[in-house]
Design an enzyme around this catalytic site. Structure first.
Site, PDB file in Angstrom:
ATOM      1  CE  LYS A 120       8.503   8.606  -6.892  1.00 44.03           C
ATOM      2  NZ  LYS A 120       8.380   8.491  -8.569  1.00 44.03           N
ATOM      3  CE1 TYR A 154       6.246   6.393  -4.853  1.00 42.66           C
ATOM      4  CE2 TYR A 154       5.421   5.500  -6.877  1.00 42.66           C
ATOM      5  CZ  TYR A 154       5.293   6.327  -6.019  1.00 42.66           C
ATOM      6  OH  TYR A 154       4.558   7.412  -6.206  1.00 42.66           O
TER       7      TYR A 154
END
Length: 301
Positions: free
Chosen positions: A167, A141
């Site tokens: 992400k 992420y």
């Protein structure tokens, strides 16, 4: 679930971060209320749920609580994959990753490490160590102080077979586009901006064809309709919902730091599914703000 199967599953539809339910008086984890919420969420067509993620207040949980929450989600999630939040320093992240795998987590979302910035080599070593410590799929992420560049993502993809996803929560279009171009279908790409629906069209154009929806917690049917509109390129529908719901929602969200989490719990309270308070250092919406949110949610409940 094998990590390649997980990759295929989460790329197929909308993802979400269930909030973590706390007792109003003690702020302890409320397992029954949480499991009731997970059971309700799995009635809708989510491709995966992130237990103890960002909206699940990972940052306010103790390392011991995270696997307990993951196990509670797995007990009632049925066929819906449960991915655990993970973070902090490398040693702690490995302990969390291994503990959640033992409790049945199908995958892991690796959130930013704690506090400090570091080099690309440091991020590579950190992420690789976590991937190497488990057998389940890992999604990295990009957000805050943990931003891997395209070359680092490529190195990680070559070194870590169970790295399945990337992400983004930075909004750095150049980096995101370079990563999707360089890595192609090696990874699944997930949008992770706060209230990502407001960025969904732009990210979709870059090859980021799925995202995690926080509002799925309290308006799941509308969240799914918006996602399908993105997939169908139904810009007229998306414009209507952006103007009627997401922009007014964001105005309330932006009134105070930490409200991207607090407002989601408030949304559940508005529809009669009170998840309890947020833990400090976050604060709940004021009474006035809760009334404002009721007006926004009313037509989509």
């Amino acid at each position: 679930m094998h990590y390649l199967e997980l990759k295929q599953k989460i790329s197929s539809g909308l993802l979400s971060f269930p909030v973590t339910h706390f007792d109003t008086n003690t702020f302890d984890f409320n397992k029954k209320a949480y499991q009731d919420h997970i059971s309700w969420q799995t009635q809708f067509d989510a491709a995966g749920l992130f237990a103890a993620g960002g909206t699940g207040e990972l940052f306010s949980l103790s390392p011991k609580e995270i696997p307990i929450i993951v196990e509670a989600a797995k007990e009632v999630a049925g066929d819906v994959p449960i991915l655990s939040g993970c973070g902090y320093g490398t040693r702690m992240a490995i302990e969390i990753a291994q503990a959640t795998q033992e409790k049945g987590a199908d995958g892991l979302l690796l959130l930013p490490h704690y506090l400090i910035g570091t080099t690309q080599e440091g991020l590579f070593n950190h992420i690789k160590a976590v991937c190497d410590s488990i057998d389940i799929g890992v999604i990295i992420y990009n957000r805050a102080n943990s931003v891997v560049k395209a070359a680092t993502v490529q190195r990680l993809a070559e070194a870590c077979p169970n790295l399945i996803g990337f992400k983004d929560g930075t909004g750095d279009i150049n980096t995101v586009r370079e990563i999707t171009s360089l890595l192609g279908d090696r990874l699944v790409y997930i949008g992770g901006m706060p209230t990502h629906e407001m960025f969904a069209q732009a990210y979709d154009a870059m090859g980021v064809t799925t995202y995690s929806s926080a509002v799925f917690n309290f308006v799941p049917e509308m969240a799914l309709q918006f996602f399908q509109a993105m997939r169908n390129k139904d810009n007229a529908y998306m414009e209507t919902v952006l103007k009627d719901f997401f922009y007014p929602f964001a105005k309330i969200r932006d009134r105070a730091n930490g409200y991207p989490v607090s407002i989601v719990k408030a949304g559940l309270k508005v529809i009669g599914r009170d998840p309890g308070p947020v833990r400090s250092p976050l604060t709940d919406l004021t009474g006035e703000e809760l009334e404002m949110l009721k007006e926004v949610v009313r037509k989509y409940n």
